[in-house]
Scaffold this active site. Structure first.
Site, PDB file in Angstrom:
ATOM      1  N   ARG A  47      32.777  35.904  49.145  1.00  0.00           N
ATOM      2  CA  ARG A  47      31.530  35.323  49.667  1.00  0.00           C
ATOM      3  C   ARG A  47      31.761  34.067  50.492  1.00  0.00           C
ATOM      4  O   ARG A  47      31.015  33.772  51.413  1.00  0.00           O
ATOM      5  CB  ARG A  47      30.597  34.975  48.497  1.00  0.00           C
ATOM      6  CG  ARG A  47      30.011  36.187  47.806  1.00  0.00           C
ATOM      7  CD  ARG A  47      29.327  35.772  46.532  1.00  0.00           C
ATOM      8  NE  ARG A  47      30.248  34.996  45.694  1.00  0.00           N
ATOM      9  CZ  ARG A  47      29.942  34.467  44.529  1.00  0.00           C
ATOM     10  NH1 ARG A  47      28.726  34.593  44.055  1.00  0.00           N
ATOM     11  NH2 ARG A  47      30.842  33.791  43.830  1.00  0.00           N
TER      12      ARG A  47
ATOM     13  N   LYS B 144      42.198  45.059  35.713  1.00  0.00           N
ATOM     14  CA  LYS B 144      41.727  45.072  34.337  1.00  0.00           C
ATOM     15  C   LYS B 144      40.687  43.971  34.162  1.00  0.00           C
ATOM     16  O   LYS B 144      40.712  43.019  34.951  1.00  0.00           O
ATOM     17  CB  LYS B 144      42.893  44.910  33.374  1.00  0.00           C
ATOM     18  CG  LYS B 144      43.344  43.468  33.157  1.00  0.00           C
ATOM     19  CD  LYS B 144      44.293  43.379  31.998  1.00  0.00           C
ATOM     20  CE  LYS B 144      44.166  42.049  31.306  1.00  0.00           C
ATOM     21  NZ  LYS B 144      45.096  41.765  30.248  1.00  0.00           N
TER      22      LYS B 144
ATOM     23  N   LYS C 142      56.672  46.623  35.788  1.00  0.00           N
ATOM     24  CA  LYS C 142      57.879  45.851  35.470  1.00  0.00           C
ATOM     25  C   LYS C 142      59.111  46.746  35.558  1.00  0.00           C
ATOM     26  O   LYS C 142      59.085  47.901  35.144  1.00  0.00           O
ATOM     27  CB  LYS C 142      57.770  45.241  34.068  1.00  0.00           C
ATOM     28  CG  LYS C 142      56.742  44.107  34.018  1.00  0.00           C
ATOM     29  CD  LYS C 142      56.673  43.509  32.628  1.00  0.00           C
ATOM     30  CE  LYS C 142      55.594  42.451  32.546  1.00  0.00           C
ATOM     31  NZ  LYS C 142      55.963  41.199  33.202  1.00  0.00           N
TER      32      LYS C 142
ATOM     33  N   ASP D 136      42.187  42.818  25.026  1.00  0.00           N
ATOM     34  CA  ASP D 136      42.877  42.193  26.148  1.00  0.00           C
ATOM     35  C   ASP D 136      44.310  42.717  26.317  1.00  0.00           C
ATOM     36  O   ASP D 136      44.810  42.797  27.437  1.00  0.00           O
ATOM     37  CB  ASP D 136      42.898  40.670  25.916  1.00  0.00           C
ATOM     38  CG  ASP D 136      43.332  39.906  27.154  1.00  0.00           C
ATOM     39  OD1 ASP D 136      42.867  40.261  28.248  1.00  0.00           O
ATOM     40  OD2 ASP D 136      44.128  38.952  27.022  1.00  0.00           O
TER      41      ASP D 136
ATOM     42  N   HIS E  93      48.103  47.134  27.710  1.00  0.00           N
ATOM     43  CA  HIS E  93      49.542  46.898  27.895  1.00  0.00           C
ATOM     44  C   HIS E  93      50.394  47.475  26.761  1.00  0.00           C
ATOM     45  O   HIS E  93      51.353  48.206  26.996  1.00  0.00           O
ATOM     46  CB  HIS E  93      49.835  45.401  28.011  1.00  0.00           C
ATOM     47  CG  HIS E  93      49.027  44.711  29.062  1.00  0.00           C
ATOM     48  ND1 HIS E  93      48.820  45.243  30.308  1.00  0.00           N
ATOM     49  CD2 HIS E  93      48.381  43.525  29.056  1.00  0.00           C
ATOM     50  CE1 HIS E  93      48.076  44.408  31.027  1.00  0.00           C
ATOM     51  NE2 HIS E  93      47.790  43.373  30.287  1.00  0.00           N
TER      52      HIS E  93
ATOM     53  N   LYS F 283      48.649  34.665  21.084  1.00  0.00           N
ATOM     54  CA  LYS F 283      48.695  33.454  21.904  1.00  0.00           C
ATOM     55  C   LYS F 283      49.202  32.312  21.039  1.00  0.00           C
ATOM     56  O   LYS F 283      49.121  32.360  19.817  1.00  0.00           O
ATOM     57  CB  LYS F 283      47.297  33.105  22.397  1.00  0.00           C
ATOM     58  CG  LYS F 283      46.624  34.274  23.096  1.00  0.00           C
ATOM     59  CD  LYS F 283      46.157  33.886  24.452  1.00  0.00           C
ATOM     60  CE  LYS F 283      45.625  35.050  25.218  1.00  0.00           C
ATOM     61  NZ  LYS F 283      46.450  35.423  26.351  1.00  0.00           N
TER      62      LYS F 283
HETATM   63  P1  NAP Z   1      38.409  34.516  40.095  1.00  0.00           P
HETATM   64  O1  NAP Z   1      39.450  33.465  40.283  1.00  0.00           O
HETATM   65  O2  NAP Z   1      37.141  34.151  39.414  1.00  0.00           O
HETATM   66  O3  NAP Z   1      38.074  35.108  41.542  1.00  0.00           O
HETATM   67  C1  NAP Z   1      37.004  35.964  41.760  1.00  0.00           C
HETATM   68  C2  NAP Z   1      36.952  36.332  43.221  1.00  0.00           C
HETATM   69  O4  NAP Z   1      35.816  37.159  43.428  1.00  0.00           O
HETATM   70  C3  NAP Z   1      36.815  35.157  44.148  1.00  0.00           C
HETATM   71  O5  NAP Z   1      37.558  35.388  45.314  1.00  0.00           O
HETATM   72  C4  NAP Z   1      35.330  35.157  44.488  1.00  0.00           C
HETATM   73  O6  NAP Z   1      35.192  34.559  45.737  1.00  0.00           O
HETATM   74  C5  NAP Z   1      35.060  36.645  44.505  1.00  0.00           C
HETATM   75  N1  NAP Z   1      33.669  36.986  44.271  1.00  0.00           N
HETATM   76  C6  NAP Z   1      32.882  36.583  43.248  1.00  0.00           C
HETATM   77  N2  NAP Z   1      31.652  37.111  43.376  1.00  0.00           N
HETATM   78  C7  NAP Z   1      31.669  37.854  44.499  1.00  0.00           C
HETATM   79  C8  NAP Z   1      30.710  38.655  45.167  1.00  0.00           C
HETATM   80  N3  NAP Z   1      29.451  38.783  44.711  1.00  0.00           N
HETATM   81  N4  NAP Z   1      31.076  39.282  46.283  1.00  0.00           N
HETATM   82  C9  NAP Z   1      32.322  39.171  46.775  1.00  0.00           C
HETATM   83  N5  NAP Z   1      33.283  38.433  46.186  1.00  0.00           N
HETATM   84  C10 NAP Z   1      32.961  37.786  45.068  1.00  0.00           C
HETATM   85  O7  NAP Z   1      38.981  35.773  39.310  1.00  0.00           O
HETATM   86  P2  NAP Z   1      40.504  36.269  39.229  1.00  0.00           P
HETATM   87  O8  NAP Z   1      41.170  35.529  38.113  1.00  0.00           O
HETATM   88  O9  NAP Z   1      41.130  36.226  40.569  1.00  0.00           O
HETATM   89  O10 NAP Z   1      40.325  37.763  38.727  1.00  0.00           O
HETATM   90  C11 NAP Z   1      39.949  38.821  39.581  1.00  0.00           C
HETATM   91  C12 NAP Z   1      40.055  40.133  38.803  1.00  0.00           C
HETATM   92  O11 NAP Z   1      41.392  40.316  38.378  1.00  0.00           O
HETATM   93  C13 NAP Z   1      39.209  40.173  37.522  1.00  0.00           C
HETATM   94  O12 NAP Z   1      38.788  41.501  37.287  1.00  0.00           O
HETATM   95  C14 NAP Z   1      40.212  39.786  36.440  1.00  0.00           C
HETATM   96  O13 NAP Z   1      39.844  40.303  35.177  1.00  0.00           O
HETATM   97  C15 NAP Z   1      41.458  40.461  36.973  1.00  0.00           C
HETATM   98  N6  NAP Z   1      42.711  39.862  36.499  1.00  0.00           N
HETATM   99  C16 NAP Z   1      43.040  38.575  36.800  1.00  0.00           C
HETATM  100  C17 NAP Z   1      44.246  38.049  36.369  1.00  0.00           C
HETATM  101  C18 NAP Z   1      44.660  36.636  36.736  1.00  0.00           C
HETATM  102  O14 NAP Z   1      45.799  36.265  36.418  1.00  0.00           O
HETATM  103  N7  NAP Z   1      43.838  35.841  37.364  1.00  0.00           N
HETATM  104  C19 NAP Z   1      45.124  38.826  35.613  1.00  0.00           C
HETATM  105  C20 NAP Z   1      44.763  40.159  35.318  1.00  0.00           C
HETATM  106  C21 NAP Z   1      43.564  40.662  35.774  1.00  0.00           C
HETATM  107  P3  NAP Z   1      33.855  33.882  46.275  1.00  0.00           P
HETATM  108  O15 NAP Z   1      33.385  32.919  45.241  1.00  0.00           O
HETATM  109  O16 NAP Z   1      34.316  33.247  47.556  1.00  0.00           O
HETATM  110  O17 NAP Z   1      32.911  35.000  46.512  1.00  0.00           O
END
Ligand code: NAP
Length: 481
Positions: free
Chosen positions: A51, A147, A181, A234, A239, A328
Site C-alpha cells: 500500500r 505460512k 534447507k 507455529d 516444519h 523458544k
Molecule cells: P509485515 O512486516 O507485517 O509486512 C506485511 C506487508 O504487507 C507489508 O509490506 C505491508 O505493506 C503489506 N500489506 C499490508 N496490508 C496490505 C494490503 N491491504 N494490501 C497490500 N499490501 C499490504 O509481515 P511479514 O513479517 O513480512 O510477513 C509476511 C507474511 O510472511 C505473513 O504471512 C507471515 O506470516 C509470513 N512469514 C513471515 C516471516 C518473517 O520472518 N517475517 C517468516 C515466516 C512467514 P504496506 O503497509 O505498505 O501495505
C-alpha cells in the site's frame, strides 16, 4: 567441489508485501544472491507491491538498504546497482481496485509470471481474486503463499477452496522454508541414493527418532500474535511434520513432486492420535524473560514449548516412536534430526565395554551437516577397548568454498518456483491432513483447561519433557549449538 548454477528462465516476479519484514530479511537479499550467482537472467523483473505510496526509485533505495542490512553486503558492490535496475514498484491495496492495471501493464508476455504473497494470510484470497479478476494471472502463472496456512483444518480448507477458485493446484506453491534447507534435501539423497541406510531404516534397526527445533529467542515484540498460535500451530503442524515425513516416508517411485508428496501424505495419514500423557507443553517463565509478560496476557495457556511422542501406524515404523520437541528461549539455537539405532543384539567383546547404539544426526542449523556415531577400537596398545567416535561431515567443510556459500532456503525455493518445480512445497491435501492430525491435540488441550509447565529461560525445557523420555528408558540429546 564446484556447484553448478543453472540459470532459470526469464521471469517477472511480483512480491506483494515488498515493504514488509520477510521481503526485507529474506526475499530481496535472497534474490540478490541468486542474481550475483548468475542464476537470474538480467532481463528479469522484480516488482514490489504494497500500500505504501512510492515510486520505483524509492523502492530501489529501500531494497538496497534491506540487502545491505540482511544480505551481508558491505562496501561497494557493483552488482547491486545492476540488480536494483531489475526492480520496480506498484502501489496496491490488496482490498482496493487501484494499481492492478498498472501492474498488468508491467507484466511481460513470454516471461514466467510468479506472484509471492508475503502478506498476512487474511489477504491471500483478496490478492488471488484480483489477480484473476484483472486478468493479470493466467493458467501458467504461479503463486507463492507464506505460512501460516490456516490455523486449523476448517480455515486451511477454506483457504485452499478460495485459492482453488482462481488457481490450479499445480500453480500454488505453499512455502515451508524448512524444506528448502540443504540438509533436508540431503536427507532424501542419503536415504535414496545410497544402499547403506535404507535396509536399516525401519523398526527392526531404529530404536527411535528425535526431532528438535530449539530457539533462543522468545516472543517479545510479537507476543500478542504468537499467543494466538503457540508451538504446535507455529512449528509442529508444518516444519516438524515435514521433517518427520521425509524420515518416515517410503521411497517414492521417482523424484517427482507428486510422487514425493504422495508418500509424505501417506505418513501423515498413518500418524496415530497423541494421548495427553504423551505430550508436554511448556511456557518460559522468569523474572526478565517471561512468556506471560511477552505475550501481554497474564492468563495465557499458549505453549512456547512442546514435546511429544508420536507413533506411526504402519509396518515400517511399528514400535519405533518419533519424539518431537520445539521451543523458544531454550539453551541454544539448534535444529536436528537424530536417528538412534538399536544396540547390537549381542556383544562379543567381554570386558571392553558394551557397544553403544549408532546414531545418525542430521544438523539443519547451525553448521548444516551430518554426523554418524560408530564404535571403533580405542587406538593404542591397551587391548581391545571400544570407543564411540563421530564420523562428522560439515557441508561447509566438505564442499569447500561452495559449501560455505550455500543458498539460503528462501533463495532455493524461489528459484524452484520459477523452474516450476513443486517438490519442496506442500500440497493442499498434505496441509489439510496435517491439520486433521493436530486439531484434536489442540482441542483436547483447550478443553482440559490445564496450564503449560513452566521452564527457565535458557534451559532445555520443562522437566516433564525429560520424564516423557525417561519413562521409556530413553533420553533426549543435549540441546547445544
Ligand atoms: P509485515 O512486516 O507485517 O509486512 C506485511 C506487508 O504487507 C507489508 O509490506 C505491508 O505493506 C503489506 N500489506 C499490508 N496490508 C496490505 C494490503 N491491504 N494490501 C497490500 N499490501 C499490504 O509481515 P511479514 O513479517 O513480512 O510477513 C509476511 C507474511 O510472511 C505473513 O504471512 C507471515 O506470516 C509470513 N512469514 C513471515 C516471516 C518473517 O520472518 N517475517 C517468516 C515466516 C512467514 P504496506 O503497509 O505498505 O501495505
Amino acid at each position: 567441489m564446484v556447484s553448478r548454477v543453472i540459470p532459470v528462465d526469464d521471469f517477472d516476479l511480483v512480491i506483494f508485501g515488498a515493504t514488509g519484514d520477510l521481503a526485507h530479511r529474506k526475499i530481496l537479499p535472497g534474490l540478490f544472491r541468486r542474481f550475483k550467482a548468475g542464476q537470474i537472467p538480467a532481463t528479469s523483473r522484480i516488482i514490489g507491491a504494497a500500500r505504501t505510496a512510492q515510486d520505483d526509485d524509492a523502492f530501489r533505495a529501500e531494497a538496497a538498504g534491506a540487502i545491505r542490512e540482511f544480505g551481508g553486503v558491505t562496501g561497494e558492490d557493483p552488482q547491486l546497482a545492476e540488480f536494483l535496475s531489475l526492480l520496480g514498484y506498484v502501489a496496491i491495496d490488496a482490498r482496493g481496485e487501484g494499481g492492478w492495471q498498472e501492474l498488468k501493464a508491467r507484466m511481460r508476455p513470454g516471461a514466467v509470471h510468479a506472484f509471492y504473497f508475503s502478506v498476512a494470510p487474511a489477504l491471500f484470497g483478496d490478492i488471488a481474486e484480483r489477480l484473476a479478476g484483472h486478468g493479470i494471472a493466467d493458467d501458467d502463472s504461479r503463486i507463492v503463499v507464506e505460512k501460516p496456512f490456516g490455523r486449523d483444518l476448517a480455515s486451511a480448507r477454506a483457504l485452499n477452496a478460495t485459492l482453488a477458485q482462481h488457481f490450479h493446484e499445480h500453480q500454488i506453491y505453499r512455502i515451508d522454508h524448512y524444506l528448502g534447507k540443504e540438509t533436508v534435501q540431503n536427507l532424501m539423497a542419503v536415504r535414496f541414493a545410497n544402499v547403506l541406510f535404507e535396509p536399516l531404516w525401519n523398526a527392526q534397526f531404529i530404536d527411535h527418532v528425535q526431532i528438535t527445533v530449539a530457539e533462543t529467542v522468545g516472543v517479545a515484540g510479537r507476543g500478542s500474535y504468537y499467543d494466538k498460535s503457540g508451538a504446535i500451530r507455529d512449528m509442529v503442524q508444518n516444519h516438524l511434520m515435514q521433517l518427520l515425513c521425509l524420515i518416515a516416508m517410503e521411497p517414492p517411485y521417482h523424484f517427482d513432486p507428486d510422487a514425493v508428496r504422495d508418500e509424505k501424505l501417506k505418513v501423515i495419514r498413518a500418524l496415530e492420535a497423541v494421548p495427553p500423557q504423551d505430550i508436554v507443553r511448556g511456557q518460559y517463565r522468569g523474572h526478565d524473560d517471561d512468556y506471560l509478560k511477552d505475550a501481554e496476557n497474564p492468563e495465557s495457556r499458549t505453549e512456547s514449548y512442546v514435546a511429544m511422542k508420536v507413533r506411526i501406524a504402519n509396518w515400517r515404523w511399528q514400535g519405533t516412536p518419533f519424539y518431537l520437541r520445539t521451543g523458544k528461549k531454550l539453551r541454544a539455537r539448534t535444529s536436528e534430526i537424530a536417528i538412534i539405532f538399536k544396540e547390537p543384539p549381542h556383544s562379543i567383546f567381554d570386558d571392553s565395554g558394551q557397544p553403544k547404539a549408532n546414531e545418525l544426526v542430521i544438523r539443519l542449523q547451525p553448521n548444516e551437516g551430518m554426523n554418524l556415531k560408530v564404535m571403533i577400537k580405542e587406538p593404542g596398545p591397551g587391548g581391545m577397548r571400544l570407543v564411540q567416535v563421530p564420523l562428522d561431515m560439515s557441508f561447509a567443510d566438505a564442499l569447500g568454498p561452495d559449501g560455505a556459500d550455500m543458498p539460503d532456503a528462501y533463495e532455493r525455493l524461489i528459484m524452484d518456483v520459477i523452474r516450476g518445480n513443486q517438490t519442496l512445497f506442500m500440497r493442499g491435501d498434505e496441509v489439510e491432513a496435517a491439520w486433521a492430525w493436530t486439531d484434536p491435540i489442540i482441542n483436547a488441550w483447550e478443553d482440559s483447561k490445564r496450564r503449560p509447565e513452566p521452564y527457565d529461560p535458557g534451559s532445555s525445557g520443562p522437566d516433564e519433557a525429560l520424564r516423557l523420555m525417561h519413562r521409556d528408558n530413553r533420553r533426549w540429546r543435549e540441546i547445544r549449538s
